[in-house]
Design an enzyme around this catalytic site. Structure first.
Site, PDB file in Angstrom:
ATOM      1  N   ASP A  18       0.834  -1.196   0.000  1.00 17.89           N
ATOM      2  CA  ASP A  18       0.000   0.000   0.000  1.00 17.89           C
ATOM      3  C   ASP A  18       0.874   1.252   0.000  1.00 17.89           C
ATOM      4  O   ASP A  18       1.702   1.438   0.907  1.00 17.89           O
ATOM      5  CB  ASP A  18      -0.919   0.029   1.224  1.00 17.89           C
ATOM      6  CG  ASP A  18      -2.075  -0.952   1.107  1.00 17.89           C
ATOM      7  OD1 ASP A  18      -2.395  -1.365  -0.017  1.00 17.89           O
ATOM      8  OD2 ASP A  18      -2.651  -1.305   2.157  1.00 17.89           O
ATOM      9  N   LEU A  32       0.898  16.549 -10.937  1.00 19.69           N
ATOM     10  CA  LEU A  32       0.663  16.760  -9.512  1.00 19.69           C
ATOM     11  C   LEU A  32       1.891  16.298  -8.737  1.00 19.69           C
ATOM     12  O   LEU A  32       2.292  15.138  -8.832  1.00 19.69           O
ATOM     13  CB  LEU A  32      -0.579  15.986  -9.049  1.00 19.69           C
ATOM     14  CG  LEU A  32      -1.875  16.301  -9.797  1.00 19.69           C
ATOM     15  CD1 LEU A  32      -3.012  15.446  -9.262  1.00 19.69           C
ATOM     16  CD2 LEU A  32      -2.222  17.779  -9.683  1.00 19.69           C
ATOM     17  N   GLY A  45      -5.863  -9.942   5.178  1.00 21.78           N
ATOM     18  CA  GLY A  45      -5.267 -10.721   6.256  1.00 21.78           C
ATOM     19  C   GLY A  45      -3.997 -10.118   6.798  1.00 21.78           C
ATOM     20  O   GLY A  45      -3.697 -10.216   8.001  1.00 21.78           O
ATOM     21  N   ARG A  94       0.803  -7.156  -6.109  1.00 22.39           N
ATOM     22  CA  ARG A  94       0.309  -5.891  -6.669  1.00 22.39           C
ATOM     23  C   ARG A  94       0.639  -4.696  -5.785  1.00 22.39           C
ATOM     24  O   ARG A  94       1.040  -4.843  -4.633  1.00 22.39           O
ATOM     25  CB  ARG A  94      -1.210  -5.988  -6.885  1.00 22.39           C
ATOM     26  CG  ARG A  94      -2.012  -6.153  -5.624  1.00 22.39           C
ATOM     27  CD  ARG A  94      -3.415  -6.706  -5.892  1.00 22.39           C
ATOM     28  NE  ARG A  94      -4.105  -6.971  -4.636  1.00 22.39           N
ATOM     29  CZ  ARG A  94      -5.092  -6.226  -4.153  1.00 22.39           C
ATOM     30  NH1 ARG A  94      -5.530  -5.174  -4.829  1.00 22.39           N
ATOM     31  NH2 ARG A  94      -5.670  -6.525  -3.012  1.00 22.39           N
ATOM     32  N   ASP A 263     -10.382  -4.034   8.378  1.00 21.61           N
ATOM     33  CA  ASP A 263      -9.401  -5.034   8.809  1.00 21.61           C
ATOM     34  C   ASP A 263      -9.095  -4.884  10.298  1.00 21.61           C
ATOM     35  O   ASP A 263      -8.915  -5.871  11.011  1.00 21.61           O
ATOM     36  CB  ASP A 263      -8.113  -4.900   7.993  1.00 21.61           C
ATOM     37  CG  ASP A 263      -8.347  -5.068   6.500  1.00 21.61           C
ATOM     38  OD1 ASP A 263      -9.218  -5.861   6.133  1.00 21.61           O
ATOM     39  OD2 ASP A 263      -7.666  -4.388   5.720  1.00 21.61           O
ATOM     40  N   VAL A 287     -15.388  -2.405  16.769  1.00 23.08           N
ATOM     41  CA  VAL A 287     -15.849  -1.071  16.386  1.00 23.08           C
ATOM     42  C   VAL A 287     -14.881  -0.009  16.910  1.00 23.08           C
ATOM     43  O   VAL A 287     -14.581   0.977  16.226  1.00 23.08           O
ATOM     44  CB  VAL A 287     -17.280  -0.826  16.901  1.00 23.08           C
ATOM     45  CG1 VAL A 287     -17.707   0.619  16.678  1.00 23.08           C
ATOM     46  CG2 VAL A 287     -18.255  -1.773  16.208  1.00 23.08           C
TER      47      VAL A 287
END
Length: 319
Positions: A18, A32, A45, A94, A263, A287
């Protein structure tokens, strides 16, 4: 949370590295110039294992990896101290990326598909999942199923794990979720479905809490899962089992990044269950962790102190 816990193994079939950055203003046309990017190990996971570790628990992340990006992901996990079982596959891991517009606070998230895996990759993954699963462990299968693997691959995993008496938690999407819902054979111990996915599966909006409860109760009644947790965005989450119906109200927090919130919910909830917490308490922890995570940058996720602060503000309602 108590310290003693059952073992937790997370499974990520389609992980990603990420990348997150920000710009003064996101507009089409001109070049940009972005700020220095932040790189985190990603995929359902993977983030669940990271969340468990950040909350003071322990988890191992079994992750399908390939190519140089796969090597980078494994190193990022090592840098965070998350124990990993990398399984080499033929497809290159990826890259996903997110860009935040500083002028508006809006976040743009881009996810590219993973490269297709082969049947041999699938067989290798299945063998390693069974080999790495301790008896009576919690196994969290989270994220999308990589292209090339069959839609019922998660059901195959559950069947293969039956002799281990594992307690399986699944958070997935797309055709893999459609398969689980449409072909209930082995009930998932805990199935998490977000609000958008629930609306798509039910073919109508989840306008009210009652809509979410009815959707979850139907899945439980049809043997899809023993417990279903379905989100309602910033409102909170609903939990339904044969014996319980709860809604946990989420506290109001400043949103910085929504990446990894689901996650974090799954990770915190699984950790609480692995430590013997009641189902409704586990929902509160989930939560709380999700709420704390959206107030952090990129996919930094939350730590125990942040989750505890939100836990104290989570209101639990029995339905």
């Amino acid at each position: 949370m108590m310290d003693a816990q059952a073992e937790i193994l997370t499974v990520t079939l389609n992980p990603a590295v990420d990348m997150a950055t920000h710009v003064a203003q996101a507009v089409a046309g001109p070049k940009l110039r972005c700020a220095d990017p932040r790189l985190d190990p990603g995929g359902g996971g993977v983030n669940v294992a990271r969340a468990v570790c950040k909350l003071g628990g322990s988890a191992h992340a079994l992750v399908a990896v390939g190519g140089t990006m796969g090597d980078r992901l494994v190193q990022l996990l090592a840098d965070e101290g998350v124990p990993a079982f990398p399984v080499q596959v033929s497809g290159e891991t990826r890259l996903s990326f997110a860009v935040t517009d500083d002028s508006s606070g809006a976040q743009y998230r881009f996810s590219v598909p993973g490269q297709p895996l082969t049947l041999a990759d699938g067989a290798r993954l299945l063998t390693e999942i069974v080999r790495r699963t301790p008896q009576e462990a919690f196994v969290v299968i989270s994220g999308s199923v990589a292209p090339g693997l069959p839609d019922d691959f998660q059901t195959q995993i559950m069947a293969a794990l039956a002799p281990k008496h594992a307690r399986v938690v699944i958070d997935t999407s797309s055709r893999a979720l459609d398969w689980l819902i449409g072909h209930p054979t082995i009930p998932v111990d805990v199935l998490r479905v977000d609000q958008t996915e629930a609306a798509e599966a039910a073919t109508h909006p989840m306008t009210t809490i009652a809509d979410s409860v009815a959707f979850a109760a139907d899945l439980v009644a049809r043997g899809v899962a023993k417990t279903v947790v379905t989100g309602r965005g910033a409102e909170g989450s609903v939990l339904v089992s044969a014996d319980h119906r709860f809604f946990c109200h989420a506290p109001v927090v400043q949103v910085r990044s929504k990446i990894g919130a689901g996650d974090a919910l799954v990770g915190a909830m699984t950790l609480a269950l692995a430590r013997g917490a009641a189902t409704e308490t586990a929902l509160q922890w989930g939560v709380a962790a999700a709420s704390a995570t959206v107030s952090t940058d990129a996919t930094a996720l939350c730590d125990l102190a942040q989750a505890q602060a939100c836990f104290d503000l989570c209101q639990l309602e029995q339905l």
